[in-house]
Design a protein around this motif. Structure first.
Motif, PDB file in Angstrom:
ATOM      1  N   THR A 149       0.833  -1.193   0.000  1.00  0.00           N
ATOM      2  CA  THR A 149       0.000   0.000   0.000  1.00  0.00           C
ATOM      3  C   THR A 149       0.861   1.233   0.000  1.00  0.00           C
ATOM      4  O   THR A 149       2.015   1.215   0.417  1.00  0.00           O
ATOM      5  N   SER A 150       0.290   2.363  -0.451  1.00  0.00           N
ATOM      6  CA  SER A 150       1.051   3.604  -0.553  1.00  0.00           C
ATOM      7  C   SER A 150       1.298   4.227   0.792  1.00  0.00           C
ATOM      8  O   SER A 150       2.114   5.128   0.926  1.00  0.00           O
ATOM      9  N   THR A 151       0.584   3.785   1.821  1.00  0.00           N
ATOM     10  CA  THR A 151       0.713   4.384   3.142  1.00  0.00           C
ATOM     11  C   THR A 151       1.383   3.427   4.101  1.00  0.00           C
ATOM     12  O   THR A 151       1.012   2.274   4.180  1.00  0.00           O
ATOM     13  N   ALA A 152       2.355   3.904   4.886  1.00  0.00           N
ATOM     14  CA  ALA A 152       3.078   3.063   5.825  1.00  0.00           C
ATOM     15  C   ALA A 152       2.484   3.208   7.208  1.00  0.00           C
ATOM     16  O   ALA A 152       1.931   4.231   7.554  1.00  0.00           O
ATOM     17  N   ASP A 164       9.407   7.625  13.197  1.00  0.00           N
ATOM     18  CA  ASP A 164       8.416   6.677  12.706  1.00  0.00           C
ATOM     19  C   ASP A 164       7.606   7.325  11.596  1.00  0.00           C
ATOM     20  O   ASP A 164       7.285   8.515  11.645  1.00  0.00           O
ATOM     21  N   VAL A 165       7.274   6.543  10.586  1.00  0.00           N
ATOM     22  CA  VAL A 165       6.501   7.034   9.447  1.00  0.00           C
ATOM     23  C   VAL A 165       5.036   6.664   9.646  1.00  0.00           C
ATOM     24  O   VAL A 165       4.687   5.495   9.773  1.00  0.00           O
ATOM     25  N   VAL A 166       4.181   7.678   9.679  1.00  0.00           N
ATOM     26  CA  VAL A 166       2.744   7.468   9.857  1.00  0.00           C
ATOM     27  C   VAL A 166       2.078   7.145   8.523  1.00  0.00           C
ATOM     28  O   VAL A 166       1.192   6.304   8.440  1.00  0.00           O
ATOM     29  N   LYS A 167       2.509   7.821   7.486  1.00  0.00           N
ATOM     30  CA  LYS A 167       1.899   7.664   6.171  1.00  0.00           C
ATOM     31  C   LYS A 167       2.978   7.907   5.117  1.00  0.00           C
ATOM     32  O   LYS A 167       3.847   8.759   5.291  1.00  0.00           O
ATOM     33  N   GLU A 168       2.913   7.174   4.023  1.00  0.00           N
ATOM     34  CA  GLU A 168       3.867   7.348   2.935  1.00  0.00           C
ATOM     35  C   GLU A 168       3.142   7.226   1.610  1.00  0.00           C
ATOM     36  O   GLU A 168       2.348   6.306   1.421  1.00  0.00           O
ATOM     37  N   PHE A 169       3.396   8.155   0.698  1.00  0.00           N
ATOM     38  CA  PHE A 169       2.758   8.095  -0.609  1.00  0.00           C
ATOM     39  C   PHE A 169       3.553   8.924  -1.605  1.00  0.00           C
ATOM     40  O   PHE A 169       4.453   9.678  -1.230  1.00  0.00           O
ATOM     41  N   THR A 170       3.246   8.767  -2.860  1.00  0.00           N
ATOM     42  CA  THR A 170       3.886   9.550  -3.915  1.00  0.00           C
ATOM     43  C   THR A 170       2.990  10.731  -4.254  1.00  0.00           C
ATOM     44  O   THR A 170       1.784  10.571  -4.452  1.00  0.00           O
ATOM     45  N   ALA A 171       3.587  11.922  -4.299  1.00  0.00           N
ATOM     46  CA  ALA A 171       2.820  13.138  -4.566  1.00  0.00           C
ATOM     47  C   ALA A 171       3.417  13.899  -5.737  1.00  0.00           C
ATOM     48  O   ALA A 171       4.612  13.780  -6.040  1.00  0.00           O
ATOM     49  N   GLU A 172       2.580  14.682  -6.390  1.00  0.00           N
ATOM     50  CA  GLU A 172       3.050  15.590  -7.420  1.00  0.00           C
ATOM     51  C   GLU A 172       3.432  16.897  -6.736  1.00  0.00           C
ATOM     52  O   GLU A 172       2.633  17.497  -6.026  1.00  0.00           O
ATOM     53  N   ALA A 173       4.673  17.329  -6.938  1.00  0.00           N
ATOM     54  CA  ALA A 173       5.189  18.494  -6.220  1.00  0.00           C
ATOM     55  C   ALA A 173       5.553  19.636  -7.161  1.00  0.00           C
ATOM     56  O   ALA A 173       6.085  19.424  -8.245  1.00  0.00           O
ATOM     57  N   THR A 174       5.221  20.848  -6.710  1.00  0.00           N
ATOM     58  CA  THR A 174       5.666  22.079  -7.346  1.00  0.00           C
ATOM     59  C   THR A 174       6.264  22.954  -6.248  1.00  0.00           C
ATOM     60  O   THR A 174       6.301  22.559  -5.094  1.00  0.00           O
ATOM     61  N   ALA A 175       6.742  24.156  -6.609  1.00  0.00           N
ATOM     62  CA  ALA A 175       7.363  25.032  -5.619  1.00  0.00           C
ATOM     63  C   ALA A 175       6.768  26.426  -5.707  1.00  0.00           C
ATOM     64  O   ALA A 175       6.258  26.847  -6.753  1.00  0.00           O
ATOM     65  N   TYR A 176       6.827  27.162  -4.600  1.00  0.00           N
ATOM     66  CA  TYR A 176       6.332  28.536  -4.571  1.00  0.00           C
ATOM     67  C   TYR A 176       7.207  29.398  -3.673  1.00  0.00           C
ATOM     68  O   TYR A 176       8.031  28.878  -2.911  1.00  0.00           O
ATOM     69  N   THR A 177       7.046  30.715  -3.775  1.00  0.00           N
ATOM     70  CA  THR A 177       7.793  31.644  -2.933  1.00  0.00           C
ATOM     71  C   THR A 177       6.815  32.578  -2.222  1.00  0.00           C
ATOM     72  O   THR A 177       5.630  32.616  -2.540  1.00  0.00           O
ATOM     73  N   ALA A 178       7.350  33.336  -1.262  1.00  0.00           N
ATOM     74  CA  ALA A 178       6.517  34.288  -0.524  1.00  0.00           C
ATOM     75  C   ALA A 178       6.540  35.663  -1.171  1.00  0.00           C
ATOM     76  O   ALA A 178       5.790  36.554  -0.775  1.00  0.00           O
ATOM     77  N   ASN A 179       7.417  35.833  -2.153  1.00  0.00           N
ATOM     78  CA  ASN A 179       7.584  37.155  -2.774  1.00  0.00           C
ATOM     79  C   ASN A 179       6.848  37.212  -4.106  1.00  0.00           C
ATOM     80  O   ASN A 179       7.388  36.882  -5.157  1.00  0.00           O
ATOM     81  N   CYS A 180       5.599  37.590  -4.064  1.00  0.00           N
ATOM     82  CA  CYS A 180       4.812  37.741  -5.277  1.00  0.00           C
ATOM     83  C   CYS A 180       3.784  38.850  -5.056  1.00  0.00           C
ATOM     84  O   CYS A 180       3.498  39.220  -3.918  1.00  0.00           O
ATOM     85  N   THR A 181       3.251  39.356  -6.123  1.00  0.00           N
ATOM     86  CA  THR A 181       2.264  40.427  -6.028  1.00  0.00           C
ATOM     87  C   THR A 181       1.022  39.942  -5.278  1.00  0.00           C
ATOM     88  O   THR A 181       0.422  38.938  -5.630  1.00  0.00           O
TER      89      THR A 181
END
Length: 262
Positions: A149-152, A164-181
């Motif tokens: 299963t995807s969750t540990a 200890d790992v409560v849950k494990e899965f594969t995620a789609e990741a992007t990135a963001y910053t705090a400096n934007c309009t």
């Protein structure tokens, strides 16, 4: 920030319990307070705050009074040996196990679960006495299902942190910053990213990863699930980076996410 805050799990419902009534402590909300920051201040959970105050969302207002210490939560006793818990939106097996002072493995064994995937409306046995009469299935198909299963469960450990790992899965990741309009630089849980540019924070779907959780993200490290976003739904995360160029270069990728025990 630029992200839309979504409500976390609704209040919990437990059948077949008796409780002693104790006077509750009140807190008057100040500007800038969040349910998460208040929960940290009084060492309670966001779910408890929402349950004690009949809140259906995370939206709160300055000068509003909240019950922050309801002792009935710690003095409840089960009225039978087959007490059950009804799953609400945002619940995880780990969160339920912590509430009833049992393990994820016990919950899965008592309820014949081969996966940690749960749904609102499910009813689970949560009585600790069941451990004396119920044993985990030892058949090979159950064992293989649990390992694939995807969750540990709590028995696994991440080598990078030792937690200890409560849950494990594969995620789609992007990135963001705090400096934007239009960005305030303050996350949904009150973390000022402009004042703390080295803080590792990820935006999550609270129904998948509870806000405030410690997580390990492949290629990013240990971070706090401290923010939300309008496009962050399901197995999607957004990792905070102080540098805009680094965030752009991060792109979009699949990463392994591990939710860690406190």
């Amino acid at each position: 920030m630029k992200k839309t805050v979504f409500s976390v799990a609704a209040t919990v419902a437990l059948t077949g319990v008796l409780a002693t009534t104790v006077s509750a402590e009140e807190y008057k909300i100040n500007k800038g307070d969040t349910l998460w920051s208040i929960s940290q201040k009084y060492d309670v959970s966001v779910s408890d705050l929402k349950s004690w105050n009949d809140l259906n969302s995370n939206l709160i207002y300055p000068s509003q009074s909240l019950t922050v210490n309801n002792e009935t939560a710690t003095t409840t006793t089960k009225s039978s040996n087959n007490s059950t818990y009804t799953v609400k939106s945002g619940d995880t097996l780990y969160a339920i196990s912590q509430k009833f002072n049992i393990t994820v493995d016990q919950l899965m064994a008592w309820n014949n679960l081969s996966s940690t995937l749960i749904h609102p409306g499910d009813q689970f046995k949560v009585d600790g006495q069941a451990a004396k009469t119920s044993a985990p299935s030892n058949n090979s198909s159950s064992s293989n299902s649990s390992s694939n299963t995807s969750t540990a469960t709590q028995t696994s450990t991440t080598q990078d942190t030792g937690n200890d790992v409560v849950k494990e899965f594969t995620a789609e990741a992007t990135a963001y910053t705090a400096n934007c309009t239009g960005c305030s630089g303050v996350t949904a849980t009150g973390i000022d990213l402009n004042a703390n540019p080295d803080q590792k924070v990820i935006a999550v779907d609270p129904n998948v990863i509870p806000l405030g959780s410690k997580v390990h993200v492949e290629g990013y490290g240990v971070a706090i699930a401290g923010d939300t976003g309008g496009a962050i739904n399901g197995n999607r995360i957004d990792v905070f980076m102080p540098n805009r160029e680094d965030a752009l270069n991060f792109g979009r990728k699949s990463v392994k996410v591990q939710v860690l025990a406190d």
